[in-house]
Design a protein around this motif. Structure first.
Motif, PDB file in Angstrom:
ATOM      1  N   ILE A 167      35.338  36.800  28.126  1.00 45.68           N
ATOM      2  CA  ILE A 167      36.709  36.681  28.671  1.00 45.68           C
ATOM      3  C   ILE A 167      37.654  37.589  27.870  1.00 45.68           C
ATOM      4  N   CYS A 169      33.482  33.073  25.770  1.00 44.36           N
ATOM      5  CA  CYS A 169      34.838  33.430  25.343  1.00 44.36           C
ATOM      6  C   CYS A 169      34.928  34.893  24.927  1.00 44.36           C
ATOM      7  N   ASN A 181      39.799  40.813  29.256  1.00 40.92           N
ATOM      8  CA  ASN A 181      41.256  40.881  29.164  1.00 40.92           C
ATOM      9  C   ASN A 181      41.709  42.140  28.409  1.00 40.92           C
ATOM     10  N   PHE A 193      35.825  31.412  36.077  1.00 43.37           N
ATOM     11  CA  PHE A 193      36.941  31.277  35.123  1.00 43.37           C
ATOM     12  C   PHE A 193      38.177  31.986  35.669  1.00 43.37           C
TER      13      PHE A 193
END
Ligand SMILES: Cc1cc2nc3c(=O)[nH]c(=O)nc-3n(C[C@H](O)[C@H](O)[C@H](O)COP(=O)(O)OP(=O)(O)OC[C@H]3O[C@@H](n4cnc5c(N)ncnc54)[C@H](O)[C@@H]3O)c2cc1C
Length: 445
Positions: free
Chosen positions: A344, A341, A348, A283
Motif C-alpha cells: 500500500i 502495508c 501511494n 483495500f
C-alpha cells in the motif's frame, strides 16, 4: 406435428434466455415457425437475474481493447447493436435514457417484457415454447447436417425436426468440472453468480455433433464478492459485488498486488481466481469510499455502502484508522500483514512520484489511497458467464476444428466462444446480437 412424438419447425432453439429468445422472436417475426426448448421451469435464465442494462462499447477500438477477444466476432456485437436496439424500440420495450457503462453506453431495458414478447411472437407464428425439457442429443444426417434434436419432457420423448438448430444454453459456469477444465483448477470452487442451469449442455451437444470447443479461452465475466454468510439469495449477487475494486488495490495472501485493478472488477475477478487461496484483500480509503464504494456503478442502480452491506452479510473486513490495524487484520486472516502495508505504501508513493514504474502497471486512476479511515475487505471471485465456448464464425455457425461449419448448427450467447477474452462489453448485447445473427444466417434476415 407429423406423428405423436415428432414435431417439425424452421428453427429449433435450445435454451430460452437472452440469446435464445432474441433469436426465436426475431425469426418468428419474420415468419419462421420456431420451437424453443427450455430446461428450467421458466424462461429467462441469467437475463432475468440481470439489471437489464443493454450496453456495449462505444467504439470498435474499445470493444477490441477492453474485450480482448476475436476482433471479427466482437465487431459483430458492435455492428449489430444498433439493429437490436431499433428492434426493441419498434416493439415498445421500455428503455431508460442513455447511460454510461464502463467503457461504453447503453440503456436499461424492460428485460422481462423483451423475453415475454419474444415468446408471444413465437406462439403468434405457429411455434411453441416448451419448458422443463432436456435435449438428449442432436440429430444429424449422413453428411453431418444437424436436423433437429431428441428431447425429453415429463410427458415423454419428443423428436424435433428442424431446418436450423441454435444452441443457446447460456455457457458452462454452473459446472465445477468444466470450470476447472477450461478456466483454472481453482475455479472448481468458485461461487456461481448466475442461473444454476447453465452447465455446459450447449458445449456437450455441439461437440458431439462435431463442433470445436475452444479450450484455450479461459476468460469469464464475474465480480469480486465479499464472503457471504449464505449464497442462496439472488439479490446478494449485486449487493455483495465490489464493483469499485477498479479504484482500489487488490492484494493477495503474499501481500502483493497482482493485476491492473483499473481494468475493471470483472477482469480483476478472473485474475483473483488464480491467486493463492483464490482470494484477495480489497483495500481502499475514505476518498474512494465516498466516490465509488457507496455510489451505484450505473446511474440506474441503488446506492449502497458496500462495506456495510458486506459486513452485515458475513463478510470479513475492517474499517481502520491506521495501516497498522490493516496489517493486524491481514495477519489474522492468513495474509502477510507487513507485506500488505508495504505494498500500500509503495503504491501511494508511486501514485505521486512513479506511476511509470508501478508493477503490475495501472492504466487508469492513479489517485493515492491514503485518506483514513481505510477499508480492507476479503473478496472472492464469483462467476456470471463464460467467454469460452463453441467456435463460431461471424454468422454464428458452429465450426469444426478444421474451420468448416457443422451444417445447420448455430450457437449464440455464452454457448459461443471468442467474442470476448480478458474483459467484456455487455453480456446481454453479446447474447442478443449473436441471437439475431444466428436467426439471420438461418434465413430470417
Ligand atoms: C446478477 C446478474 C446481473 C447481470 N447484469 C447484466 C447487465 O446489467 N447487463 C448485461 O449486459 N449483462 C448482465 N448480466 C449477464 C447477462 O444476464 C448474460 O450475459 C446473458 O443473460 C447471457 O445470455 P444467454 O442467452 O447466453 O444465457 P441465459 O440468459 O442465462 O439463458 C440461457 C438459458 O438456457 C437455459 N438452459 C440451460 N441449459 C439448458 C438445456 N440443457 N436445455 C435447454 N435450456 C437450457 C437456461 O435455463 C436459460 O434459460 C448479468 C447477469 C447476472 C447473473
Amino acid at each position: 406435428m407429423t406423428d405423436e412424438a415428432t414435431i417439425t419447425c424452421d428453427l429449433l432453439v435450445i435454451g430460452g434466455g437472452m440469446a435464445g429468445m432474441s433469436a426465436a422472436g426475431w425469426a418468428a417475426a419474420r415468419g419462421a415457425r420456431v420451437i424453443v426448448v427450455e430446461k428450467a421451469a421458466a424462461l429467462g435464465g441469467s437475463a432475468l437475474l440481470s439489471g437489464g442494462v443493454f450496453w456495449t462499447a462505444s467504439s470498435r477500438e474499445k470493444i477490441e481493447l477492453y474485450g480482448g477477444g476475436d476482433p471479427a466476432l466482437a465487431g459483430i456485437v458492435f455492428d449489430t447493436y444498433p439493429a437490436a436496439v431499433a428492434w426493441l424500440r419498434s416493439r415498445g420495450i421500455q428503455m431508460s435514457p442513455r447511460i454510461d457503462v464502463l467503457h461504453g453506453q447503453g440503456y436499461q431495458i424492460d428485460i422481462h417484457a423483451h423475453i415475454r414478447g419474444c415468446a408471444d411472437l413465437v406462439e403468434q407464428h405457429g411455434g411453441f415454447v416448451i419448458l422443463e425439457t432436456e435435449t438428449t442429443a442432436l440429430l444429424q444426417d449422413e453428411d453431418g447436417t444437424v436436423t433437429g434434436a431428441r428431447t425429453r419432457h415429463v410427458d415423454g420423448e419428443v423428436t424435433v425436426r428442424a431446418a436450423a438448430t441454435l444452441l443457446a444454453t447460456g455457457g458452462y459456469q454452473a459446472s465445477p468440472e468444466l470450470r476447472a477444465r477450461y478456466i483454472h483448477p481453482q475455479a472448481e470452487r468458485m461461487l456461481l453468480r448466475a442461473n444454476p442451469i447453465s452447465d455446459g449442455a450447449g458445449l456437450r451437444l455441439g461437440a458431439a455433433a462435431g463442433g470445436e470447443v475452444a479450450g484455450t479461452n479461459a476468460g469469464f465475466y464475474g465480480h469480486l464478492v465479499s464472503e457471504p454468510r449464505v449464497w442462496d439469495d439472488e439479490r446478494l449477487y449485486v449487493a455483495l459485488s465490489q464493483y469499485h475494486s477498479e479504484h482500489a488495490l487488490l492484494i493477495n495472501e503474499a501481500g502483493e498486488r497482482f493485476c491492473d485493478e483499473s481494468f475493471g472488477d470483472h477482469a480483476n475477478t478472473a485474475q483473483t481466481v488464480r491467486q493463492p487461496g483464490s482470494r484477495a484483500i480489497c483495500f481502499w480509503d475514505s476518498r474512494a469510499h465516498a466516490a465509488y464504494a457507496t455510489v451505484p456503478v450505473v446511474s440506474v442502480g441503488i446506492p449502497l455502502d458496500k462495506m456495510q452491506v458486506a459486513i452485515d452479510n458475513g463478510g470479513k473486513g475492517v474499517v481502520a484508522g491506521t495501516l497498522d490495524e490493516v496489517a493486524a487484520f491481514a495477519d489474522a486472516h492468513g495474509f502477510d500483514g507487513a507485506a500488505t502495508c508495504a505494498t500500500i505504501a509503495a503504491f501511494n508513493h508511486q501514485a505521486r512520484h512513479g506511476w511509470e514504474v508501478m508493477d503490475p502497471p495501472r492504466t487508469d486512476d492513479f489517485a493515492a489511497l491514503d485518506k483514513p479511515p481505510f477499508y480492507a475487505l476479503i473478496v472472492h471471485p464469483a462467476i456470471t458467464f463464460t467467454f469460452g465456448g463453441l467456435t463460431i464464425d461471424t454468422g454464428a455457425r458452429v465450426l469444426r476444428a478444421d474451420g468448416t461449419p457443422v451444417p445447420a448448427l448455430f450457437a449464440a450467447g455464452s454457448d459461443a466462444g471468442g467474442a470476448f477474452g480478458r474483459g467484456y462489453a455487455g453480456g446481454l448485447a453479446l447474447a442478443a446480437t449473436f441471437g439475431i445473427t444466428a436467426a439471420r444466417s438461418a434465413g430470417w434476415a
